[in-house]
Design an enzyme around this catalytic site. Structure first.
Site, PDB file in Angstrom:
ATOM      1  N   VAL A  17      -3.128  39.136 -23.580  1.00 50.97           N
ATOM      2  CA  VAL A  17      -1.891  38.526 -23.563  1.00 50.97           C
ATOM      3  C   VAL A  17      -0.960  39.199 -22.605  1.00 50.97           C
ATOM      4  CG1 VAL A  17       0.078  37.423 -25.024  1.00 50.97           C
ATOM      5  CG2 VAL A  17      -2.290  37.535 -25.782  1.00 50.97           C
ATOM      6  N   ARG A  41      -2.902  52.205 -24.307  1.00 49.64           N
ATOM      7  CA  ARG A  41      -3.480  53.348 -24.918  1.00 49.64           C
ATOM      8  C   ARG A  41      -3.982  54.079 -23.868  1.00 49.64           C
ATOM      9  NH1 ARG A  41      -3.939  53.117 -30.469  1.00 49.64           N
ATOM     10  NH2 ARG A  41      -3.430  50.972 -31.327  1.00 49.64           N
ATOM     11  N   GLU A 121       7.973  32.745 -31.485  1.00 48.55           N
ATOM     12  CA  GLU A 121       7.164  31.216 -31.440  1.00 48.55           C
ATOM     13  C   GLU A 121       5.505  31.345 -31.195  1.00 48.55           C
ATOM     14  OE1 GLU A 121       6.546  27.623 -31.680  1.00 48.55           O
ATOM     15  OE2 GLU A 121       8.681  27.773 -31.359  1.00 48.55           O
ATOM     16  N   GLY A 178     -16.606  35.362 -26.763  1.00 55.37           N
ATOM     17  CA  GLY A 178     -15.164  35.799 -26.707  1.00 55.37           C
ATOM     18  C   GLY A 178     -14.368  35.243 -27.728  1.00 55.37           C
ATOM     19  N   GLU A 181     -14.144  38.339 -32.739  1.00 54.18           N
ATOM     20  CA  GLU A 181     -14.192  39.642 -32.630  1.00 54.18           C
ATOM     21  C   GLU A 181     -15.668  40.169 -32.854  1.00 54.18           C
ATOM     22  OE1 GLU A 181     -11.928  41.433 -31.120  1.00 54.18           O
ATOM     23  OE2 GLU A 181     -10.334  39.892 -30.780  1.00 54.18           O
ATOM     24  N   ASP A 192      -6.496  35.068 -40.685  1.00 55.47           N
ATOM     25  CA  ASP A 192      -5.607  34.878 -39.793  1.00 55.47           C
ATOM     26  C   ASP A 192      -4.793  33.420 -39.948  1.00 55.47           C
ATOM     27  OD1 ASP A 192      -4.986  35.108 -36.657  1.00 55.47           O
ATOM     28  OD2 ASP A 192      -5.702  33.289 -36.702  1.00 55.47           O
ATOM     29  N   LYS A 196      -0.542  32.897 -40.679  1.00 58.42           N
ATOM     30  CA  LYS A 196       0.410  32.027 -39.888  1.00 58.42           C
ATOM     31  C   LYS A 196       0.868  30.991 -40.863  1.00 58.42           C
ATOM     32  CE  LYS A 196      -2.649  32.375 -36.024  1.00 58.42           C
ATOM     33  NZ  LYS A 196      -3.897  31.910 -35.181  1.00 58.42           N
ATOM     34  N   GLY A 295      -5.527  31.759 -26.586  1.00 62.58           N
ATOM     35  CA  GLY A 295      -5.635  32.103 -25.488  1.00 62.58           C
ATOM     36  C   GLY A 295      -4.643  32.698 -24.801  1.00 62.58           C
TER      37      GLY A 295
END
Length: 344
Positions: A17, A41, A121, A178, A181, A192, A196, A295
């Site tokens: 991202v 990293r 957002e 992909g 994970e 997850d 949210k 995405g």
């Protein structure tokens, strides 16, 4: 729209991202966004042609010192929370896509949320706007209920189960593509989506929604089989992992679980790559919002929109100060749907 070129942006994280965001900023010179330091990293990792190597650093202080607005995209909870709080304490505006921090560390962020310093957002449904509507136009109605598909990985796996693929094979394919994970627990066990949903519940229903309570009422999809979804499809329905907020036992209840959706339900048509939210309010009626929920580019789009808002001086989403009143004599047809693993 032209921004002041003196405003500098610090970016924490140049993964999928973060790299997409930097590319978007580079393609929008009219915004006048000046890129400061970028935290990574590994300085030696190739991040593509759009991420300037001379701006990379492993020193978080260097990023914070060089920035007026900070974007947090490193993920996780502890390190991300530290970075966000340090930036906010320094008086900087912060943009984040981190739903886990918002769900699990909300209490420590409340003063900055109230001050409009925090923008998020992209934390829910990526580039498909739901935070803005829930804290803006939809505040004109008293909420009645909310139902949402919030995790694309689960959507993809369930679509494979509809084709007769076993859960294990569907998960392996999602990982190969992909979508999931190597450790898929956060997605397939519903956490997850629960992160949210907790954010949405606090913004539209009850600011005191407790993360541990939502987590305890979360059931994922790992126990589902093709037989479960095939049974739902016999009458044109679908099985989807749905997060809901609705009135129950004198309070607002938030939960995530796989449910049967009848053919006419607006969420039943959500394809594997799309998320969706149904909000019902007393005055506005039913509102349905659907779009890409994950995405790199959709998420980066929402992050960039928040950066633009911050640079323009607009405050971040306004939190509720008290719980919305519970509706009287209101019965939802949706929240009675049981967890499929219990019923079928």
């Amino acid at each position: 729209m032209t921004q002041q070129s003196s405003v500098r942006l610090g970016v924490l994280g140049a993964g999928t991202v973060g790299s997409a965001l930097i590319e978007l900023i580079g393609a929008r010179p009219e915004l006048g966004i000046s890129l400061g330091k970028v935290l990574v990293r590994d300085l030696g990792k190739d991040r593509g042609p759009h991420v300037p190597k001379h701006l990379l650093t492993t020193d978080m202080d260097a990023v914070l010192d060089s920035a007026d607005v900070v974007v947090e995209l490193i993920g996780g909870v502890e390190r991300a929370t530290e970075a966000i709080v340090r930036s906010l304490e320094a008086g900087k505006k912060v943009v984040t896509a981190n739903k886990a921090v918002l769900a699990e560390r909300w209490g420590g962020l409340e003063p900055y949320l109230a001050a409009g310093q925090l923008y998020f957002e992209a934390a829910v449904m990526a580039g498909t706007p739901v935070i803005g509507p829930l804290t803006g136009a939809l505040r004109g109605s008293r909420p009645l209920e909310l139902h949402a598909i919030l995790n694309g990985t689960c959507n993809y796996i369930l679509s494979q189960l509809e084709q007769g693929t076993s859960y294990d094979d569907a998960l392996a394919e999602a990982q190969q593509l992909g979508y999931a994970e190597a450790d898929p627990t956060l997605d397939v066990e519903g956490f997850d989506a629960a992160h949210k949903l907790t954010v949405l519940a606090r913004l539209a229903f009850d600011p005191n929604t407790v993360w541990d309570d939502v987590k305890a009422r979360t059931v994922g999809i790992s126990a589902l089989t093709p037989a479960h979804v095939k049974e739902a499809m016999e009458d044109g329905g679908r099985v989807r992992l749905v997060g809901s907020v609705y009135p129950a036992d004198g309070a607002w209840r938030a939960e995530v679980r796989p449910v049967y959706l009848p053919p006419a339900h607006p969420l039943a048509g959500s394809a594997s790559s799309r998320n969706g939210m149904v909000f019902r309010g007393d005055a506005v009626g039913e509102v349905f919002i659907s779009g890409a929920g994950a995405g790199a580019n959709p998420t980066a789009s929402a992050v960039l929109a928040d950066i633009i808002a911050a640079l323009a001086g607009r405050p971040g989403p306004s939190p509720l100060t008290e719980a919305a009143p519970l509706p009287t004599d209101y019965l939802s047809a949706d929240y009675k749907v049981e967890v499929l693993g219990t019923v079928l």
